[in-house]
Design a protein around this motif. Structure first.
Motif, PDB file in Angstrom:
ATOM      1  N   SER A 108      -6.673   2.887  -7.848  1.00 36.45           N
ATOM      2  CA  SER A 108      -7.631   3.355  -6.846  1.00 36.45           C
ATOM      3  C   SER A 108      -8.815   3.984  -7.575  1.00 36.45           C
TER       4      SER A 108
ATOM      5  N   ARG B 268       0.840   4.239  -2.685  1.00 35.83           N
ATOM      6  CA  ARG B 268       0.610   5.622  -2.239  1.00 35.83           C
ATOM      7  C   ARG B 268       1.714   6.564  -2.719  1.00 35.83           C
ATOM      8  N   SER B 269       2.890   6.034  -2.969  1.00 38.05           N
ATOM      9  CA  SER B 269       3.992   6.866  -3.431  1.00 38.05           C
ATOM     10  C   SER B 269       3.981   7.017  -4.959  1.00 38.05           C
TER      11      SER B 269
ATOM     12  N   LEU C 258      -6.369   2.898  -1.046  1.00 39.13           N
ATOM     13  CA  LEU C 258      -5.869   4.226  -1.386  1.00 39.13           C
ATOM     14  C   LEU C 258      -6.955   5.296  -1.365  1.00 39.13           C
TER      15      LEU C 258
ATOM     16  N   HIS D 235       0.371   5.011 -10.153  1.00 45.02           N
ATOM     17  CA  HIS D 235       0.353   3.724  -9.456  1.00 45.02           C
ATOM     18  C   HIS D 235      -0.409   2.671 -10.267  1.00 45.02           C
TER      19      HIS D 235
ATOM     20  N   VAL E 260       0.844  -1.202   0.000  1.00 46.62           N
ATOM     21  CA  VAL E 260       0.000   0.000   0.000  1.00 46.62           C
ATOM     22  C   VAL E 260       0.876   1.247   0.000  1.00 46.62           C
ATOM     23  N   THR E 261       1.931   1.255   0.794  1.00 43.18           N
ATOM     24  CA  THR E 261       2.860   2.388   0.824  1.00 43.18           C
ATOM     25  C   THR E 261       3.474   2.614  -0.551  1.00 43.18           C
TER      26      THR E 261
END
Length: 123
Positions: A107, A60-61, A80, A115, A56-57
């Motif tokens: 997302s 998110r980046s 997200l 992403h 997930v990190t």
């Protein structure tokens, strides 16, 4: 056996071209559900296995992941933003999935830009 790989310049991590890595991962009884991923010159490369929270990190980046199933990829993409994640694959001019491309999730808001929660084998 030769596996084309790259060293990601920013992270210093090793990534193996997905076509070679996926069968190795899927046949490994100790496989993780998620892996770091990057796209270089139109090819998907898969890196080390990570936890759900690390995946997930990564998303998110604005970076990508590869997961062992659609449900696993959808699960991390859903964390997200509120709403249903978006499933897609790049398509040719006739609207058919492009051969060699990977299905993936975004997302519901497509943010952050860039992403992709890739999964499975190429089309």
């Amino acid at each position: 056996m030769y596996f084309p790989f790259i060293i990601h310049p920013a992270a210093g991590a090793t990534f193996i071209v997905a076509g070679h890595a996926i069968s190795k991962i899927m046949n490994n009884k100790n496989k993780k559900n998620h892996y770091l991923a990057t796209i270089v010159k139109g090819k998907l490369y898969i890196g080390k296995g990570v936890s759900d929270s690390a995946a997930v990190t990564q998303l998110r980046s604005g970076k990508s992941t590869w997961s062992i199933s659609s449900n696993q990829a959808k699960n991390i993409a859903s964390k997200l933003a509120k709403g249903s994640p978006i499933k897609e694959v790049d398509k040719d001019t006739k609207g058919n999935p492009k051969k060699g491309y990977y299905w993936h999730w975004h997302s519901s808001t497509r943010n952050p830009k860039g992403h992709h929660a890739f999964y499975g084998y190429p089309v």
